[in-house]
Enzyme design. Sequence first.
Site, PDB file in Angstrom:
ATOM      1  N   HIS A  37      11.139  63.551  20.679  1.00  0.00           N
ATOM      2  CA  HIS A  37      11.456  64.284  19.448  1.00  0.00           C
ATOM      3  C   HIS A  37      12.004  63.329  18.385  1.00  0.00           C
ATOM      4  O   HIS A  37      11.673  63.437  17.209  1.00  0.00           O
ATOM      5  CB  HIS A  37      12.530  65.343  19.722  1.00  0.00           C
ATOM      6  N   GLN A 148       1.612  64.011  19.796  1.00  0.00           N
ATOM      7  CA  GLN A 148       0.307  63.953  20.454  1.00  0.00           C
ATOM      8  C   GLN A 148       0.372  64.468  21.895  1.00  0.00           C
ATOM      9  O   GLN A 148      -0.617  64.804  22.502  1.00  0.00           O
ATOM     10  CB  GLN A 148      -0.194  62.515  20.440  1.00  0.00           C
TER      11      GLN A 148
END
Length: 282
Positions: A37, A148
């Site tokens: 994150h 991704q």
Amino acid sequence: MQVVYTGADWHEYWLRSIKSNKSIGLVPTMGALHEGHLDLVRKAKEESDIVVVSIFVNPTQFNNQEDFENYPNTLESDLDKLSNENVDFVFVPDTKTIYPEKPVININFGELERVLEGTFRPGHFNGVGIVVSKLFNLIRPHKAFFGQKDLQQTGIIKQLVKDLSMEVELIIVPTRREEDGLAMSSRNMRLSTEERNQSLILINSLMKAKQELLAGKQWFEVQNQIKCDFEEKPLASLEYFELIHPERFTRYSKFDENQKSSICVAAYLGKIRLIDNLPIIP
Ligand code: AMP
């Protein structure tokens, strides 16, 4: 760093930012933040004047109630991490703020969701589509940052933005991994020691399959071998292991080195469901 709880709270800051010509970058998360994150946050810092991180565990994208109820909540330490990254705003809405009423609309992503996560998590992408639309409408970012790691999610959101002519630029950030290769995930903290050990089968099988495909082995043989490898791990249970086009999400039955391809995997380790993917031909 300012914590805001409602769209109305944010509106004043938004007006101020727009008046001073500042660009806004949004990083949507469900909290329990890790370095993956924070990579998104760092990218957002590089690419925007003002960074907003949202933390909202979205009930409508969970197709499994137990998974929702056990989703980790580490708000205090999340806020510390974001403050260390010099994030400007953290948007922490409660469920009533996002869903004053149950949404009536249903977003159907067609072919895009008839494989992989779409098949195994019915309703998941409808929930993702609705919450991301709401966050974009409330925060009105110029750019939004996604990982991704959730490859099919990035495809769904690109389609959402395109089909609804949303004025937001999407930026996809590579998957951050633990030193041993396991893709970072908020769910990893719920793995027992033994499940954590066996979880390496996800990245190991992706790398093994990539190597074998590039060495000329047939995809069906590779896929069968990986299924056998999973059967040897008592705590791991494979949901899918598929070779796909990384933008159209169509399944390949054969490997072709002239076509873009990625492998996607989903598996349970005990009760914890993990996903990962690896580009073969980017
Ligand atoms: P989540 O909190 O799991 O909903 O994830 C929020 C965002 O962080 C999504 O865009 C994810 O794709 C991204 N993300 C999660 N794990 C990773 C990771 N290991 N590396 C990069 N991005 C990630």
